[in-house]
Design an enzyme around this catalytic site. Structure first.
Site, short mmCIF file in Angstrom:
data_model
loop_
_atom_site.label_atom_id
_atom_site.label_comp_id
_atom_site.label_asym_id
_atom_site.label_seq_id
_atom_site.Cartn_x
_atom_site.Cartn_y
_atom_site.Cartn_z
N PHE A 151 0.86 -1.18 0.00
CA PHE A 151 0.00 0.00 0.00
C PHE A 151 0.90 1.23 0.00
CE2 PHE A 151 -2.32 3.62 1.50
CZ PHE A 151 -3.50 3.53 0.76
N ASP A 236 9.25 2.90 2.33
CA ASP A 236 8.04 3.66 2.61
C ASP A 236 7.69 3.46 4.09
OD1 ASP A 236 5.53 4.71 2.98
OD2 ASP A 236 4.67 3.87 1.15
N LYS A 265 2.06 11.00 7.28
CA LYS A 265 1.18 10.75 8.42
C LYS A 265 1.63 11.49 9.69
CE LYS A 265 -1.39 6.93 6.67
NZ LYS A 265 -0.98 5.96 5.69
C1 LIG Z 1 -1.07 6.04 4.22
C2 LIG Z 1 0.06 5.53 3.43
C3 LIG Z 1 0.43 6.12 2.20
C4 LIG Z 1 -0.36 7.22 1.55
O1 LIG Z 1 -0.45 8.36 2.33
P1 LIG Z 1 -1.59 9.46 2.03
O2 LIG Z 1 -1.22 10.61 2.92
O3 LIG Z 1 -2.90 8.85 2.38
O4 LIG Z 1 -1.48 9.80 0.58
C5 LIG Z 1 1.55 5.62 1.56
N1 LIG Z 1 2.25 4.59 2.08
C6 LIG Z 1 1.92 4.01 3.24
C7 LIG Z 1 2.76 2.90 3.76
C8 LIG Z 1 0.81 4.44 3.94
O5 LIG Z 1 0.45 3.83 5.08
#
Ligand SMILES: *Cc1c(COP(=O)(O)O)cnc(C)c1O
Length: 412
Positions: A151, A236, A265
């Site tokens: 994700f 990520d 986040k």
């Molecule tokens: C939430 C998330 C994203 C995307 O972040 P947004 O601010 O919602 O665009 C990307 N990678 C990971 C691992 C995430 O948990």
């Protein structure tokens, strides 16, 4: 054209507000039927004044709890001074934010963006440019290797390399240049990497997939492989980073330093969207003026809040709490295995809990927990995710586990 009649009464109950959303709000989420009106720390309160323990924490955007006093103070101070310049001009907050974030993560350079997906998109652009200019990959041939069940966000490029049909279907055509391999499989990764590979992009722990933790040695193996094959390791850590796992970064559990780190986040303290690509100078140095940008990226309000977040993490207190309370969380969940819980994965204050499907779907368990005053979110099937603010106390955590034990023994 006439606008539809407005339906909201003056005195608004949760039910009124939920009903009013349906005709006017895109249905891209399926929220629990709770309407939050106020929050402080680990507690949220709905329109009727019912209190709930927030065990989701905005998917880790609220690692420091709702309205942490130091973060709110930094935001207030900045709101009264300067909020936006665009990057057409310098602002007096950005240098300190970049310097302290780089120092916190052990890397050199920062590209400030807003959302997580933007950080991922930015890293894809930077990795490709690095591949052409530094590695010498022929024009437009760069590939990026990603993991199944990833994700990384919701843009068209990103959902194009998702393996979740719900996230992908109906949104093509998709951008080429991605290869998907199974997660936690170094042999498959070795097969997929070749002279066209710009980067390997993975989550050190797959959050949305259900808090999937790779075997010990996987992240170190990715580091070793990408170094040997001359491609970038892009981690990520938008959900796993900034204290959640008991360390500042999840990669630290294997003493790995990626070439490129993606944060988001919690970087915005639950106040404003703040994300960043943090990398070695040789990598982010490929960007030159005019080649990438964002109107809001690096704005002074974001920089002020982001700096205050880094300051909280510099104390080590939140990482320590996540590690210590993580032990309590793990012990509590271990006690539930065989009593409604089939299995779980946990690191720090973060757990994916697989509930016996005979007891209920993840959604049903989440709804029952809501009625017990605990807010969680299901991921897939019968898996729920626990990720409370790192400010939670031992007693509050015990209360959440007791509520979980209670709903697991209730008849469906
Ligand atoms: C939430 C998330 C994203 C995307 O972040 P947004 O601010 O919602 O665009 C990307 N990678 C990971 C691992 C995430 O948990």
């Amino acid at each position: 054209m006439t606008a539809p009649a407005r339906t909201l009464p003056d005195s608004r109950t949760s039910a009124d507000l939920i009903r009013a959303e349906a005709p006017v709000l895109a249905h891209n989420y399926h929220p629990l039927p709770v309407v939050v009106a106020r929050a402080e720390g680990v507690w949220v309160e709905d329109v009727e004044g019912r209190r709930y323990l927030d065990m989701l924490a905005g998917y880790s955007a609220l690692n420091f709890g709702h309205r942490h006093p130091a973060l709110i103070e930094a935001a207030h101070r900045q709101l009264d001074t300067l909020t936006l310049t665009s990057r057409a001009f310098h602002n007096d907050r950005l240098a300190e934010f970049a310097e302290r974030l780089a120092a916190l993560t052990g890397l050199d350079m920062v590209l400030p963006m807003n959302t997580g997906a933007e950080a991922v998109e930015s890293a894809i652009k930077v990795a490709r440019k690095w591949a052409y200019e530094v590695k010498g990959v022929p024009a437009d041939r760069a590939t990026i290797v990603v993991a199944a069940d990833n994700f990384h966000g919701r843009t068209t490029t990103i959902v194009g390399f998702s393996t979740d049909e719900t996230a992908r279907a109906g949104f093509g055509p998709f951008a080429p240049g991605f290869r998907v391999v199974p997660y936690n499989d170094l042999a498959a990764l070795r097969e997929a990497v070749d002279e066209t590979t710009a980067a390997v992009l993975i989550e050190p722990i797959q959050g949305e997939a259900g808090v999937v933790i790779p075997d010990d040695g996987y992240l170190a193996g990715v580091r070793e492989l990408t170094r040997r094959e001359n491609c970038l390791f892009v981690a990520d850590e938008i959900q796993s980073g900034l204290g959640r796992t008991g360390r500042t970064l999840a990669v630290e559990h294997e003493e790995v330093v990626p070439d490129v780190l993606l944060l988001g986040k919690a970087l915005g303290g639950g106040i404003v969207p703040v994300s960043a690509v943090v990398a070695r100078r040789e990598v982010l140095g490929v960007l030159r003026p005019g080649e990438h940008g964002s109107t809001f990226g690096g704005n002074p309000l974001a920089a002020a809040v982001g700096t205050a977040v880094v300051e909280l993490l510099e104390t080590g207190e939140f990482q320590r709490r996540a590690a210590e309370l993580g032990t309590a969380l793990r012990d509590g969940l271990t006690a539930l295995v065989g009593r409604g819980v089939v299995g779980f994965r946990a690191r720090g204050l973060w757990a994916g809990v697989d509930v016996d499907p005979a007891i209920g779907t993840g959604r049903e368990i989440s709804e029952r927990l809501m009625r017990e005053g605990v807010l969680v979110k299901d991921t897939h099937g019968s898996t729920i995710r626990l990720a409370p603010p790192l400010t939670i106390t031992g007693e509050e955590l015990a209360g959440a586990l007791a509520a979980l034990a209670k709903v697991l023994t209730q008849a469906a």
